[in-house]
Design an enzyme around this catalytic site. Structure first.
Site, mmCIF file in Angstrom:
data_model
loop_
_atom_site.group_PDB
_atom_site.id
_atom_site.type_symbol
_atom_site.label_atom_id
_atom_site.label_comp_id
_atom_site.label_asym_id
_atom_site.label_seq_id
_atom_site.Cartn_x
_atom_site.Cartn_y
_atom_site.Cartn_z
ATOM 1 N N TYR A 13 0.844 -1.196 0.000
ATOM 2 C CA TYR A 13 0.000 0.000 0.000
ATOM 3 C C TYR A 13 0.881 1.247 0.000
ATOM 4 C CZ TYR A 13 -3.294 3.581 1.384
ATOM 5 O OH TYR A 13 -4.053 4.718 1.401
ATOM 6 N N GLU A 36 -3.418 7.548 -4.139
ATOM 7 C CA GLU A 36 -3.295 6.231 -3.520
ATOM 8 C C GLU A 36 -2.915 5.212 -4.588
ATOM 9 O OE1 GLU A 36 -6.154 4.411 -0.246
ATOM 10 O OE2 GLU A 36 -6.809 3.845 -2.245
#
Ligand code: ADP
Ligand code: MG
Length: 391
Positions: free
Chosen positions: A109, A197
C-alpha cells in the site's frame, strides 16, 4: 473531485510510474478487442466507478480468454456496484478498463494524504496492500509506515528510500521504488491533489514494480489551474443534487431532514444546522451561496432547495458582509415570482443593505415569514413544519 482508476493511472504513468498495459471500453465488444490488442493470456476486467473495494463485490474479474472478457464486461455494464465506499445507492458502471494481468508476488500500500494535524503532506505505506486503508489502519496499525514531508524542501530522496526499505522491497528494486514514491509526491503536488493512492503497489514474480490500482482526489478550488484534470470529471458518479449545485457555483451537501437551508458562508451554514438540530428538527441540506452572491445565484439556490421533495420549510439565513441583503431579497423575489411558493419560507436578513432588503421583500407582497435573529428564524421554521403557506 474524484477521478476513475484508469485516469489516475494514466496521470501517474505520465510521472514515470509503471502501470500494466490496459485500455478503456464502453461495450463488451470493445472490451474483447482491447484484450486482443493488449495481448498475453490473462486479463482483468475492472468496473470504473468512483470507489475502492470493487474487488470484494465482483467489480474486478480475472479472465483467461477473450470470450470471458466479453461476458465479464457484459455483466458489469449497467450494473450497480455496492462497495464499502460507495454509499447506500451504489455506483452504476458505464465504463470498464481491461488490463493485462500481472503475476503478483506481493501487494503493498502507498498513499499520500493531507495530514490535518501537522498541516503537511503525509506518506502512508504498508507492506500489506490490496486491503483498504480503513481496514489497514484499524486491523494492523503497527504495520503502517508514516512520513511527513516538509513543504519548504519537498520530499527528499532519503525519505523515499527509507520508505522503500521499510516496505521490504528487494534490493534490486529499491531505486525503482524510491522513484515511484518521489513521482507520486510530484503528482500530488503539481496537480493539486488532496489524495493519491496506489493500492496495491505490486512486486511481480518477474521482479518489477507496478501500480495495479490507483485513486486520486483533487482540490476543487484549484481545478481552474488544471483544465486537463477538470475535464476528467464524471458526473454519472456524483450525487445528483450535489452535481447540480456544483454546476451553479454553490456548495451543497444533502441530508435526510425536511428543513431546506440556505446561508452565506460555511460557518453561518453550520451554525444554522446546529440551531435546527437543537430545536429538535432535521435539516434537509447545507447550502452555502458564498460571498457577493448575485440575485441570480440566490434564485438558483432557492430553486435547488425547492427541487428536493423532502423539504417542507425553507430557511434563508443571511448575515451580509460582502453579500448584499438587497441582492438576496431580489433573488428570492425573482425565484418566488416565477414559481409561487408551495411551502413556507422563513427569511432572516442582517448586515449590508438590510433595510433595502427588507423593503424589497415586504413590497413584493410574497408570503415570506420574516425573522430578525437566527433563533427567531429557526423557531419560526420549526413551527411552520406541517403548516401551509401563509396567505
Ligand atoms: P479495488 O481496490 O477497487 O478492489 P483493485 O484494482 O485494487 O480494485 O483490484 C482488487 C485486487 O484485484 C487487487 O488487489 C489485485 O489483487 C487484483 N488485481 C487488480 N488488477 C490486477 C491486475 N492487472 N493483475 C493482477 N491482479 C489484479
Ligand atoms: Mg485497490
Amino acid at each position: 473531485m474524484d477521478i476513475h482508476e484508469y485516469q489516475a493511472k494514466e496521470l501517474l504513468s505520465g510521472f514515470g510510474i509503471r502501470i500494466p498495459k490496459g485500455g478503456l471500453a464502453y461495450s463488451p465488444e470493445q472490451a474483447a478487442y482491447r484484450a486482443r490488442d493488449i495481448g498475453g493470456g490473462q486479463w482483468v476486467v475492472k468496473a470504473q466507478v468512483h470507489s475502492g473495494g470493487r474487488g470484494k463485490v465482483g467489480g474486478v474479474r480475472l479472465c483467461k480468454d477473450e470470450s470471458a472478457v466479453y461476458s465479464a464486461a457484459d455483466e458489469l455494464f449497467g450494473s450497480r456496484l455496492h462497495t464499502a465506499q460507495s454509499g447506500d445507492s451504489g455506483k452504476v458502471v458505464y465504463r470498464v478498463y481491461v488490463e493485462g494481468a500481472v503475476a503478483i508476488k506481493r501487494e503493498m500500500y502507498l498513499g499520500l494524504v493531507l495530514d490535518r494535524i501537522t498541516e503537511r503532506i503525509m506518506v502512508v505505506a504498508s507492506p500489506n496492500g490490496g486491503i483498504e486503508i480503513e481496514d489497514l489502519s484499524s486491523n494492523q496499525p503497527d504495520q503502517l509506515i508514516r512520513c511527513i514531508v516538509e513543504p519548504a524542501v519537498g520530499m527528499q530522496s532519503f525519505q523515499a528510500r527509507e520508505i522503500a526499505f521499510e516496505l521490504g522491497i528487494d534490493a534490486a528494486n529499491i531505486r525503482d521504488a524510491t522513484d515511484i514514491i518521489l513521482a507520486a509526491y510530484r503528482a500530488f503536488e503539481e496537480l493539486d491533489a488532496t489524495m493519491v493512492e496506489i493500492n496495491p503497489l505490486v512486486e511481480s514474480i518477474e521482479g518489477k514494480l507496478y501500480a495495479v490500482d490507483s485513486k486520486m482526489t483533487f482540490d476543487d478550488n484549484a481545478l481552474f489551474r488544471h483544465p486537463e484534470i477538470a475535464e476528467l470529471r464524471d458526473k454519472s458518479q456524483e450525487d445528483a443534487r450535489e452535481t447540480r449545485a456544483t454546476d451553479r457555483g454553490l456548495r451543497y451537501v444533502g441530508f435526510d431532514g425536511n428543513i431546506g437551508c440556505i446561508a452565506n458562508g460555511a460557518g453561518l451554514g453550520m451554525a444554522t444546522l446546529d440551531k435546527i438540530a437543537r430545536a429538535g428538527a432535521v435539516p434537509a441540506n447545507f447550502l452555502d451561496i458564498g460571498g457577493a452572491a448575485s440575485p441570480d445565484k440566490v434564485a438558483k439556490a432557492l430553486r435547488l432547495v425547492r427541487s428536493d421533495d423532502n423539504v417542507e420549510v425553507i430557511l434563508v439565513n443571511v448575515f451580509a458582509g460582502i453579500n448584499r441583503c438587497d441582492w438576496v431579497a431580489d433573488g428570492i423575489v425573482q425565484a418566488l415570482t416565477l414559481d409561487p411558493p408551495n411551502r413556507p419560507i422563513v427569511v432572516r436578513l442582517a448586515g449590508t443593505n438590510v433595510d433595502q432588503g427588507r423593503k424589497i421583500l415586504s413590497r413584493s407582497g410574497l408570503p415570506v415569514i420574516r425573522a430578525n435573529t437566527l433563533d427567531e428564524a429557526v423557531s419560526r421554521a420549526v413551527r411552520a413544519l406541517g403548516t401551509q403557506v401563509p396567505k
